[in-house]
Design a protein around this motif. Sequence first.
Motif, PDB file in Angstrom:
ATOM      1  N   GLN A 128       0.809  -1.215   0.000  1.00 40.83           N
ATOM      2  CA  GLN A 128       0.000   0.000   0.000  1.00 40.83           C
ATOM      3  C   GLN A 128       0.843   1.265   0.000  1.00 40.83           C
ATOM      4  N   ALA A 129       2.164   1.117   0.137  1.00 38.99           N
ATOM      5  CA  ALA A 129       3.035   2.284   0.191  1.00 38.99           C
ATOM      6  C   ALA A 129       2.992   3.050  -1.125  1.00 38.99           C
ATOM      7  N   SER A 130       2.983   4.363  -1.017  1.00 40.20           N
ATOM      8  CA  SER A 130       2.924   5.225  -2.203  1.00 40.20           C
ATOM      9  C   SER A 130       3.485   6.583  -1.843  1.00 40.20           C
ATOM     10  N   CYS A 131       3.632   7.441  -2.841  1.00 43.19           N
ATOM     11  CA  CYS A 131       4.148   8.787  -2.602  1.00 43.19           C
ATOM     12  C   CYS A 131       3.323   9.464  -1.518  1.00 43.19           C
ATOM     13  N   GLU A 132       3.982  10.006  -0.519  1.00 42.46           N
ATOM     14  CA  GLU A 132       3.291  10.629   0.592  1.00 42.46           C
ATOM     15  C   GLU A 132       2.510  11.875   0.179  1.00 42.46           C
ATOM     16  N   VAL A 133       2.863  12.455  -0.955  1.00 42.68           N
ATOM     17  CA  VAL A 133       2.230  13.708  -1.379  1.00 42.68           C
ATOM     18  C   VAL A 133       1.067  13.466  -2.336  1.00 42.68           C
ATOM     19  N   CYS A 134       1.307  12.637  -3.354  1.00 41.40           N
ATOM     20  CA  CYS A 134       0.291  12.489  -4.404  1.00 41.40           C
ATOM     21  C   CYS A 134      -0.272  11.073  -4.527  1.00 41.40           C
ATOM     22  N   GLY A 135       0.319  10.092  -3.844  1.00 43.16           N
ATOM     23  CA  GLY A 135      -0.183   8.734  -3.929  1.00 43.16           C
ATOM     24  C   GLY A 135       0.358   7.919  -5.078  1.00 43.16           C
ATOM     25  N   ASN A 136       1.326   8.438  -5.814  1.00 40.67           N
ATOM     26  CA  ASN A 136       1.929   7.706  -6.925  1.00 40.67           C
ATOM     27  C   ASN A 136       2.639   6.455  -6.384  1.00 40.67           C
ATOM     28  N   PRO A 137       2.293   5.256  -6.871  1.00 37.84           N
ATOM     29  CA  PRO A 137       2.944   4.039  -6.366  1.00 37.84           C
ATOM     30  C   PRO A 137       4.406   3.926  -6.771  1.00 37.84           C
ATOM     31  N   ASN A 138       4.817   4.658  -7.798  1.00 38.65           N
ATOM     32  CA  ASN A 138       6.214   4.637  -8.240  1.00 38.65           C
ATOM     33  C   ASN A 138       7.008   5.637  -7.393  1.00 38.65           C
ATOM     34  N   ALA A 139       7.385   5.206  -6.216  1.00 36.39           N
ATOM     35  CA  ALA A 139       8.045   6.098  -5.267  1.00 36.39           C
ATOM     36  C   ALA A 139       9.260   5.391  -4.673  1.00 36.39           C
ATOM     37  N   ALA A 140      10.091   6.170  -3.995  1.00 43.36           N
ATOM     38  CA  ALA A 140      11.279   5.632  -3.330  1.00 43.36           C
ATOM     39  C   ALA A 140      11.570   6.474  -2.100  1.00 43.36           C
ATOM     40  N   LEU A 141      12.405   5.933  -1.235  1.00 40.64           N
ATOM     41  CA  LEU A 141      12.744   6.635  -0.002  1.00 40.64           C
ATOM     42  C   LEU A 141      13.845   7.654  -0.285  1.00 40.64           C
ATOM     43  N   LEU A 142      13.566   8.911   0.049  1.00 43.15           N
ATOM     44  CA  LEU A 142      14.537   9.982  -0.158  1.00 43.15           C
ATOM     45  C   LEU A 142      15.218  10.297   1.163  1.00 43.15           C
ATOM     46  N   GLU A 143      16.524  10.066   1.245  1.00 44.13           N
ATOM     47  CA  GLU A 143      17.285  10.416   2.446  1.00 44.13           C
ATOM     48  C   GLU A 143      17.923  11.775   2.211  1.00 44.13           C
ATOM     49  N   SER A 144      17.270  12.785   2.764  1.00 42.00           N
ATOM     50  CA  SER A 144      17.690  14.156   2.550  1.00 42.00           C
ATOM     51  C   SER A 144      17.678  14.875   3.892  1.00 42.00           C
ATOM     52  N   GLY A 145      17.710  16.201   3.884  1.00 42.55           N
ATOM     53  CA  GLY A 145      17.651  16.958   5.126  1.00 42.55           C
ATOM     54  C   GLY A 145      18.135  18.381   4.917  1.00 42.55           C
ATOM     55  N   TYR A 146      18.191  19.120   6.011  1.00 39.83           N
ATOM     56  CA  TYR A 146      18.691  20.489   5.947  1.00 39.83           C
ATOM     57  C   TYR A 146      19.593  20.759   7.146  1.00 39.83           C
ATOM     58  N   HIS A 147      20.422  21.785   6.995  1.00 39.03           N
ATOM     59  CA  HIS A 147      21.445  22.083   7.995  1.00 39.03           C
ATOM     60  C   HIS A 147      21.199  23.459   8.606  1.00 39.03           C
ATOM     61  N   ILE A 148      21.310  23.528   9.927  1.00 39.70           N
ATOM     62  CA  ILE A 148      21.167  24.791  10.649  1.00 39.70           C
ATOM     63  C   ILE A 148      22.464  25.027  11.399  1.00 39.70           C
ATOM     64  N   SER A 149      23.058  26.210  11.234  1.00 40.95           N
ATOM     65  CA  SER A 149      24.326  26.474  11.893  1.00 40.95           C
ATOM     66  C   SER A 149      24.502  27.967  12.164  1.00 40.95           C
ATOM     67  N   PHE A 150      24.918  28.262  13.387  1.00 42.04           N
ATOM     68  CA  PHE A 150      25.262  29.625  13.785  1.00 42.04           C
ATOM     69  C   PHE A 150      26.461  29.543  14.731  1.00 42.04           C
ATOM     70  N   GLY A 151      27.392  30.464  14.609  1.00 40.57           N
ATOM     71  CA  GLY A 151      28.495  30.538  15.554  1.00 40.57           C
ATOM     72  C   GLY A 151      29.739  29.817  15.091  1.00 40.57           C
ATOM     73  N   ILE A 152      30.734  29.811  15.955  1.00 41.09           N
ATOM     74  CA  ILE A 152      32.048  29.252  15.666  1.00 41.09           C
ATOM     75  C   ILE A 152      32.250  27.989  16.488  1.00 41.09           C
ATOM     76  N   LEU A 153      32.883  27.004  15.878  1.00 43.87           N
ATOM     77  CA  LEU A 153      33.099  25.704  16.519  1.00 43.87           C
ATOM     78  C   LEU A 153      33.723  25.862  17.898  1.00 43.87           C
ATOM     79  N   PHE A 154      33.139  25.166  18.875  1.00 46.39           N
ATOM     80  CA  PHE A 154      33.596  25.146  20.263  1.00 46.39           C
ATOM     81  C   PHE A 154      33.380  26.465  21.008  1.00 46.39           C
ATOM     82  N   SER A 155      32.686  27.400  20.389  1.00 43.57           N
ATOM     83  CA  SER A 155      32.380  28.655  21.087  1.00 43.57           C
ATOM     84  C   SER A 155      31.089  28.491  21.877  1.00 43.57           C
ATOM     85  N   PRO A 156      30.814  29.367  22.865  1.00 42.33           N
ATOM     86  CA  PRO A 156      29.588  29.246  23.672  1.00 42.33           C
ATOM     87  C   PRO A 156      28.303  29.395  22.864  1.00 42.33           C
TER      88      PRO A 156
END
Length: 246
Positions: A128-156
């Motif tokens: 029953q698995a399908s595209c989470e958005v449109c229901g298309n059965p021709n889907a695959a698992l996308l391993e993605s993401g986004y990055h959040i960063s502020f400041g300097i390494l090891f700083s407070p």
Amino acid sequence: MELQGNPYRIAKPTEGILWSGTFWGNKVTYRAVLTSQYLWLWKELTIPLVSIKKIILTENGRLMRIIFHQGLIHRDLALELCMVDFFSRRDHRRLAEAWAVIHKAWLAALVPAPENSMPEGLKTLLSQASCEVCGNPNAALLESGYHISFGILFSPIEVAKWVPVRPYVCTRHAIAATCRNNLVTSLTGYFGIPAIFTGPYHVWRNAMRLKQVFLVSPAVALFAGICGMLLPLTVIVLLYHWFATR
């Protein structure tokens, strides 16, 4: 027809809750919810009970190890969880109680299957698995993401966080998701050190995974990568224009 989407990534259950509690695992806090069919851990990870192969207490009851079959990538995965008390000490008693409830629900959901074969319940979910958005059965698992960063390494004030997003989507919505994640990284992932170097790494890793899994053209992968460079490129252009007109 109701869209089934991704059985490993569902909305947090609000009905039929058998148990709820907080786990710690791999520097992540899981606000877990158990139903008769699922162990929901967070928005990016739900474990269908029929996919669980083993659930045991290890290290003298300090850890709960769950081995389950991720049918969308045809691989067994393992997850280790613990519980802590108010003073951040391992809480063996509460973990044992959680294990007992989850183990009982797992046994109730499990229908015995022949050795080395997939349980029928899991086969049904995957069919029953399908595209989470449109229901298309021709889907695959996308391993993605986004990055959040502020400041300097090891700083407070250092803040550096990679936020994984793992939807089960068709090619069209995989492209949209990758561009969106890269755009977020462009806006939030370049501030500080080493973010100015790690930001581009995350952006192009997203683009390359899109290309590898969904076999998109190099031009599409390039466009997805450029989406993650919009803010840095804009800054470079503005700086160039400022110096050129002085």
